[in-house]
Design an enzyme around this catalytic site. Structure first.
Site, PDB file in Angstrom:
ATOM      1  N   SER A   4       0.828  -1.205   0.000  1.00  0.00           N
ATOM      2  CA  SER A   4       0.000   0.000   0.000  1.00  0.00           C
ATOM      3  C   SER A   4       0.866   1.260   0.000  1.00  0.00           C
ATOM      4  O   SER A   4       1.628   1.479  -0.933  1.00  0.00           O
ATOM      5  CB  SER A   4      -0.963  -0.053   1.195  1.00  0.00           C
ATOM      6  OG  SER A   4      -1.991   0.892   1.068  1.00  0.00           O
TER       7      SER A   4
ATOM      8  N   ASP B 246      -9.915  -4.249  -5.396  1.00  0.00           N
ATOM      9  CA  ASP B 246      -9.361  -3.451  -4.296  1.00  0.00           C
ATOM     10  C   ASP B 246     -10.249  -2.230  -4.069  1.00  0.00           C
ATOM     11  O   ASP B 246     -10.387  -1.384  -4.961  1.00  0.00           O
ATOM     12  CB  ASP B 246      -7.937  -3.004  -4.638  1.00  0.00           C
ATOM     13  CG  ASP B 246      -7.195  -2.417  -3.444  1.00  0.00           C
ATOM     14  OD1 ASP B 246      -7.817  -1.647  -2.663  1.00  0.00           O
ATOM     15  OD2 ASP B 246      -6.000  -2.711  -3.284  1.00  0.00           O
TER      16      ASP B 246
ATOM     17  N   HIS C  12      -7.756  -5.323  -0.633  1.00  0.00           N
ATOM     18  CA  HIS C  12      -6.601  -4.476  -0.342  1.00  0.00           C
ATOM     19  C   HIS C  12      -5.718  -5.186   0.677  1.00  0.00           C
ATOM     20  O   HIS C  12      -6.114  -5.408   1.818  1.00  0.00           O
ATOM     21  CB  HIS C  12      -7.060  -3.119   0.214  1.00  0.00           C
ATOM     22  CG  HIS C  12      -5.941  -2.120   0.316  1.00  0.00           C
ATOM     23  ND1 HIS C  12      -5.425  -1.478  -0.784  1.00  0.00           N
ATOM     24  CD2 HIS C  12      -5.228  -1.686   1.387  1.00  0.00           C
ATOM     25  CE1 HIS C  12      -4.459  -0.661  -0.398  1.00  0.00           C
ATOM     26  NE2 HIS C  12      -4.312  -0.783   0.917  1.00  0.00           N
TER      27      HIS C  12
END
Length: 301
Positions: free
Chosen positions: A121, A248, A277
């Site tokens: 991320s 996601d 995610h």
């Protein structure tokens, strides 16, 4: 479901860490958690927003790489290791100086013949931006990298998080960042103000009010434009795998750089239909799909 399942239900043993603190050029510090097996290759693992080295997704990577003949070092971003960092600034999606300091430190140890990077991320965005900034200078120092669930276009990702289906995640991020700012307010009286913080409901508002001015940007839009790794991908010169699931919930369409990857001989983009995610759950298996894929990619290159 795949986004939230690992944090709530995944059972995984903690990593056997040895913590080391290094001093940054601006007299702050970074806490690094090593998991060593006496190997010549090391994987640097970078966590996501308001994460740290004890996140389950970090442990998963530590275990799979240790088992395959790699040492690992899990980097805690400033203020994420359980102790507030010394300076007013902490970390953000485009802060690459601290990763550069970690790489420089690892090279100075003269223990490792290969360094690899795995970022999640926000940590994935930092990884890609750093490699784009380094360009050919990274060749020979860093062998490969994997970036997972990357908001490589920060404007697009921020807009996606403002949507109704992400309200719980957005509220949690704003709450957690607010706790960190409270500590900064105590450390540096008068330098920042949390008056009316309850009115902050989005990353645009947060970045306009705090991230941008604290880290030298004009406003949120300038910060996003200068720190989105999408604009640095063309300059990467080592093998890099980007894994962004199509489901996601945090990523807008600009976070899937199909054309850039198609034109690059170094950037590989994989967009599985499912994964959420930082999810990629494999029910009933010790390791998740993203962990197996990251290991396979590093071994391939």
């Amino acid at each position: 479901m795949l986004t939230i399942y690992p944090s709530l239900f995944r059972s995984i043993k903690p990593a056997d860490y040895r913590r080391e603190r290094i001093v940054t050029p601006d007299n702050d510090f970074l806490d690094l958690d090593f998991s060593e097996r006496g190997n010549k290759s090391i994987v640097v693992i970078l966590h996501g927003l308001e994460g740290n080295s004890t996140r389950k997704y970090v442990f998963g990577m530590v275990h799979i790489f240790n088992g395959a003949g790699f040492d690992t070092v899990s980097m805690n971003f400033r203020g994420c290791s359980g102790e507030p960092n010394r300076n007013l600034r902490f970390y953000h999606s485009g802060e690459t100086d601290d990763l550069r300091a970690v790489i420089t430190y690892l090279v100075s140890l003269k223990k490792y013949t290969a360094i690899h990077l795995v970022g999640f991320s926000l940590g994935g965005n930092v990884t890609l931006k750093y490699l784009g900034e380094q360009g050919a200078d990274a060749v020979g120092v860093i062998k490969s990298a994997v970036a997972i669930s990357v908001p490589c276009d920060l404007k697009s990702g921020s807009a996606e998080l403002e949507k109704r289906h992400n309200i719980i995640y957005m509220q949690r991020f704003i709450r957690d960042l607010g706790h960190k700012l409270r500590l900064k307010e105590q450390q540096f009286p008068g330098s920042i103000s949390l008056d009316h913080y309850g009115e902050v409901k989005s990353f645009r508002q947060f970045d306009d009010r705090y991230t941008a001015p604290m880290h030298g940007f004009k406003d949120a839009l300038t910060y996003w434009e200068q720190c989105s790794s999408r604009f640095y991908l063309h300059n990467i010169r080592i093998p890099v795998l980007v894994i962004n699931a199509q489901d996601d919930p945090f990523l807008g369409k600009e976070c899937y750089p199909y054309e850039i990857a198609a034109d690059s001989q170094y950037v590989y983009l994989e967009t599985p239909h499912q994964g959420g995610h930082v999810g990629f759950v494999r029910f009933g298996k010790d390791f998740y799909w993203s962990e197996k894929r990251a290991l396979a990619f590093l071994q391939e290159v």
